[in-house]
Enzyme design. Structure first.
Site, PDB file in Angstrom:
ATOM      1  N   SER A 630       4.836  -7.318  -7.701  1.00  0.00           N
ATOM      2  CA  SER A 630       4.105  -8.385  -8.374  1.00  0.00           C
ATOM      3  C   SER A 630       5.005  -9.008  -9.443  1.00  0.00           C
ATOM      4  O   SER A 630       6.089  -9.500  -9.124  1.00  0.00           O
ATOM      5  CB  SER A 630       2.806  -7.836  -8.969  1.00  0.00           C
ATOM      6  OG  SER A 630       1.971  -8.869  -9.405  1.00  0.00           O
ATOM      7  N   HIS A 745      -3.306  -7.582  -2.657  1.00  0.00           N
ATOM      8  CA  HIS A 745      -2.184  -7.455  -3.587  1.00  0.00           C
ATOM      9  C   HIS A 745      -1.708  -6.016  -3.708  1.00  0.00           C
ATOM     10  O   HIS A 745      -0.602  -5.758  -4.190  1.00  0.00           O
ATOM     11  CB  HIS A 745      -2.590  -7.994  -4.959  1.00  0.00           C
ATOM     12  CG  HIS A 745      -1.430  -8.273  -5.852  1.00  0.00           C
ATOM     13  ND1 HIS A 745      -0.357  -9.058  -5.467  1.00  0.00           N
ATOM     14  CD2 HIS A 745      -1.152  -7.868  -7.123  1.00  0.00           C
ATOM     15  CE1 HIS A 745       0.520  -9.124  -6.450  1.00  0.00           C
ATOM     16  NE2 HIS A 745       0.064  -8.411  -7.459  1.00  0.00           N
TER      17      HIS A 745
END
Length: 770
Positions: A630, A745
């Site tokens: 991320s 994610h």
């Protein structure tokens, strides 16, 4: 969705172009490209005995029946979500305290024959929801996103609002579950329901007759980042369009949020950006807005709030929590009020009624020091327990509001020696490996125990009991409960679970060090591993993975390295965690030092740690891999583009990489406060200096890269990883790419997928660094 690269190829004419169709998340050409790259990656590992052994070992750890089942209490019962090899999507279940205690070390229990047993332990579980069975029946790859059990009233413990995600994306649905029958209550029968969005449903009263609904209401109802803008309160049997309107966020805000606290107060919130918020208290019976006003409020660019809501007048950058009849304010910036200056990082308290009446006298409950910051707190029936970081290691303190006749809050450290006494069979809270760096001039506070201790209220509505856990890098987690007395003393500590060791930690040392960044800032890092030696016993640089994040106030700390220990440490590798700026290790100032035009400091800090490891002989550039996901993917992307000579490999997961377009891709618009706005030419000038996609150069050699993402990631667009891989390959660089079809994610939805992804990481690092 295809977003033009307005700052891209025209500004970087020497870089090869990237096809726009890679932006199309499920476009035919894009998925064919993904399938081709996934197949190439699998060709390398399929049939590899080393990879298969690694994957199997990791999956066994993740699915192990003797791991600690984490629980939360609601209405006197303990709830847990559990996955294993037989239930890869998971079981939501509950048990009693008596049954859970039966599984404690040294205890056995029989329980109900109708329950599901927790491995070989004595705990018996009542299964409430089987996601594997549900997904099979409905043809959806459901991923658990949590549940809100009704805790009060006649339906307490009998109703829950369950959130489920299709494939692990952030967007999810909410359904009302009847816990007596295990049946979802359909809307036609008055059940609460929310269609897929990045919103929520939460209980709005004690009886379960209404909910706070934050949902996709159609065109114009979502923020630029994709979060709902409007909060409605729905009575049972009402549709979304029929609910009264409580708040509508401004069109360019990040979104709207709401919750009802344990004392029955309703709070409404908007976030103009990631680090600012506007908060209102909605008193019981306060005037709201009719359902018919909803569409016009959404059409208005500004904020619309129920007339009866009371604004909480504190700095927009502050975070506010109410506890009992007190208002608690956490400051990100200095605040001068009522003749006093309160520093950033402080926690303040004021009587709520006095504050609402206009008084602004606060007591400081915590003030930061050069080494210590506050990272959180938990509230019991009578106490506030602070969790602090002191040079990145946790410390706990118990605060008690003033009683009759007292004028100030009482405070005392949480006595950890009580935990040591309770752990006589499971290890001491002092970790002997902390002494490994006593003679190293880079050592930070050598000899200090590197132990993680956490404290969370069991249920602050009804008592002062705490969940307590302890662990270290090499010692597994122990779960306990304890009780706080009236004076804040910790007593009645009871060990409930002690996780077994997952890897051989013999000879592994854990230590803490500092590197010096380009501007002279001292940057801490943790180092875990066995010292590498040659055949004659002389120290030699060994294979090392350096992990970092460096953003969004997120601190990295200590914890048991079960998978890393088995997959990397046990095989002779060293693992390092960098506490760089941009994170939350030293409070708001540490974070703000890496924002926007100061972002270069984050990457300079990480590079300084890489240099320190080589200078100390722990590793060498060709034997060092950097790993991040991320925002950490952006971090290691910048190591690849700006510091390739310092490293030998890059593992980059669900990353941001193309910073020219990130604000137009999924949730990216909500991160302008962190990185800046690339559509502003002045800000693009500094953003381009940390956009890895634009920093690659023709003719320059880069270390091998493993890029991992998920097609179902609706937070960070998979185009970041896809286009970076395409560009690197066009430049003739070595790229290993894998894109999971689900996982969101988190890049994986099941333990089998997580094991495969983790095995990819450690197998890649071992192959490249060897």
């Amino acid at each position: 969705m295809t977003v033009p690269r307005t700052n891209d190829d025209a500004a970087q004419p020497g870089l090869p172009p990237v096809p726009a169709w890679l932006d199309e998340i499920e476009g035919e050409r894009a998925l064919a490209w993904v399938a081709e790259h996934n197949a190439a990656t699998r060709m390398v590992v399929d049939g590899s005995q080393r990879f298969e052994t690694l994957r199997t070992q990791i999956e066994a750890i993740l699915d192990s029946p003797d791991r600690i089942p984490g629980v939360g209490q609601a209405d006197g019962m303990l709830y847990n979500f559990w996955t294993d090899a037989d239930h890869p999507r998971g079981l939501w279940r509950r048990t009693t305290w008596e049954s859970y205690r039966a599984g404690a070390p040294g205890r056995t229990g029989s329980g109900s024959p109708d329950g599901a047993e927790d491995g070989a332990r004595g705990t018996q579980w009542e299964v409430l929801l089987d996601l594997d069975a549900l997904g099979k029946a409905e043809g959806v790859t459901w991923v658990w996103h949590g549940a809100r059990v009704l805790r009060t009233g006649p339906l307490a413990g009998r109703r829950a609002l369950v959130a489920l995600s299709d494939g692990g994306s952030d967007a999810d649905v909410t359904r009302e579950l009847d816990l007596d029958t295990g049946r979802f209550i359909p809307p036609a029968e008055g059940g609460f329901h929310r269609e897929s969005s990045k919103g929520s449903l939460s209980w709005a009263d004690d009886e379960g007759s209404s909910v706070l609904a934050i949902a996709d209401l159609g065109e114009g109802s979502l923020s630029p980042a994709g979060y709902p803008r409007q909060i409605r309160r729905l009575r049972r049997g009402q549709s979304l369009s029929e609910g009264e309107v409580l708040l509508t966020a401004a069109a360019d805000d990040d979104g709207a949020w709401a919750h009802r606290d344990r004392w029955g107060r309703t709070w409404l919130l908007t976030r103009p950006d990631f680090y600012t918020e506007e908060l209102w208290l909605l008193p019981d019976g306060a005037q709201t807005l009719p359902a018919s006003s909803g569409p016009s409020a959404l059409a208005d660019a500004g904020t619309t709030v129920a007339p009866g809501a009371v604004h909480i007048d504190v700095p927009a950058s502050a975070e506010v929590t109410a506890a009992w009849d007190w208002l608690l304010v956490s400051l990100r910036e200095d605040w001068e009020i009522a003749g006093a200056v309160h520093t950033a990082g402080s926690l303040l308290a004021a009587p709520l009624d006095d504050f609402l009446a206009g008084e602004r006298a606060f007591e400081t409950l915590f003030a930061p020091t050069p080494s210590a910051c506050l990272i959180g707190f938990t509230v019991t029936a009578r106490h506030l327990v602070l969790t602090m970081l002191d040079d990145c290691v946790t410390a706990l303190e118990v605060l008690t509001p003033p009683r009759t006749g007292a004028s100030r809050w009482a405070r005392r450290p949480l006595d950890l020696s009580v935990l040591a006494e309770s752990e006589s069979d499971t290890g001491s809270v002092c970790d002997p490996t902390a002494t490994a760096a006593l003679e190293d001039p880079s050592a930070l506070r050598p000899g200090r125990p590197l132990i993680e201790v956490s404290a969370t209220a069991v249920d602050g509505r009804e008592g002062d009991r705490l969940w307590l856990t302890t662990s270290s890098f090499t010692r597994p987690t122990t779960l306990m409960t304890g009780a706080l007395q009236a004076d804040g003393a910790l007593t009645d500590v009871e060990v409930l679970r002690a996780a077994p060791e997952r890897f051989d930690a013999t000879g592994i040392e854990a230590s803490q060090h500092v590197a010096v960044s380009a501007d002279g800032t001292r940057v801490p890092y943790f180092q875990v591993g066995r010292p590498a030696v040659d055949a004659e016993g002389r120290a030699v640089p060994g294979p090392t993975i350096l992990y970092g994040y460096g953003g969004f106030e997120v601190p990295l700390g200590i914890g048991y390295l079960s998978v890393i220990g088995k997959a990397w440490l046990e095989q002779g590798g060293t693992y390092v965690i960098a506490n760089i700026r941009g994170g939350g290790e030293y409070g708001p100032a540490w974070h703000r030092a890496g924002l926007k035009e100061h972002r270069h400091r984050v990457y300079e800090d990480f590079a300084a740690v890489a240099r320190s490891l080589s200078e100390r002989g722990v590793t060498a550039p060709g034997r060092l891999a950097v790993h991040g996901g991320s925002n950490g993917g952006l971090l290691v992307g910048n190591m690849l583009a700006q510091y390739p000579d310092l490293i030998g490999a890059v593992v980059c997961e669900v990353p941001l990489l193309d910073m020219s377009r990130y604000t137009h891709l999924l949730a990216g618009a909500s991160w302008k406060a962190e990185y800046g706005d690339p559509d502003d030419p002045a800000q693009w000038e500094f953003i381009r200096t940390f956009s890895p996609f634009h920093l690659l150069e023709e003719g320059r050699d880069y270390p091998p890269v493993l890029l991992v993402t998920s097609t179902r990631d609706d937070r960070v667009h998979p185009a970041h990883a896809r286009t970076m891989a395409h560009r690197l390959e066009s430049l003739g660089q070595a790229v290993t790419y894998f894109e999971n079809s689900e996982g969101g994610h988190g890049r994986a939805s099941t333990n089998a997928q997580r094991a495969f992804m983790s095995a990819l990481t450690y197998d890649f690092a071992r192959r490249v660094l060897s």
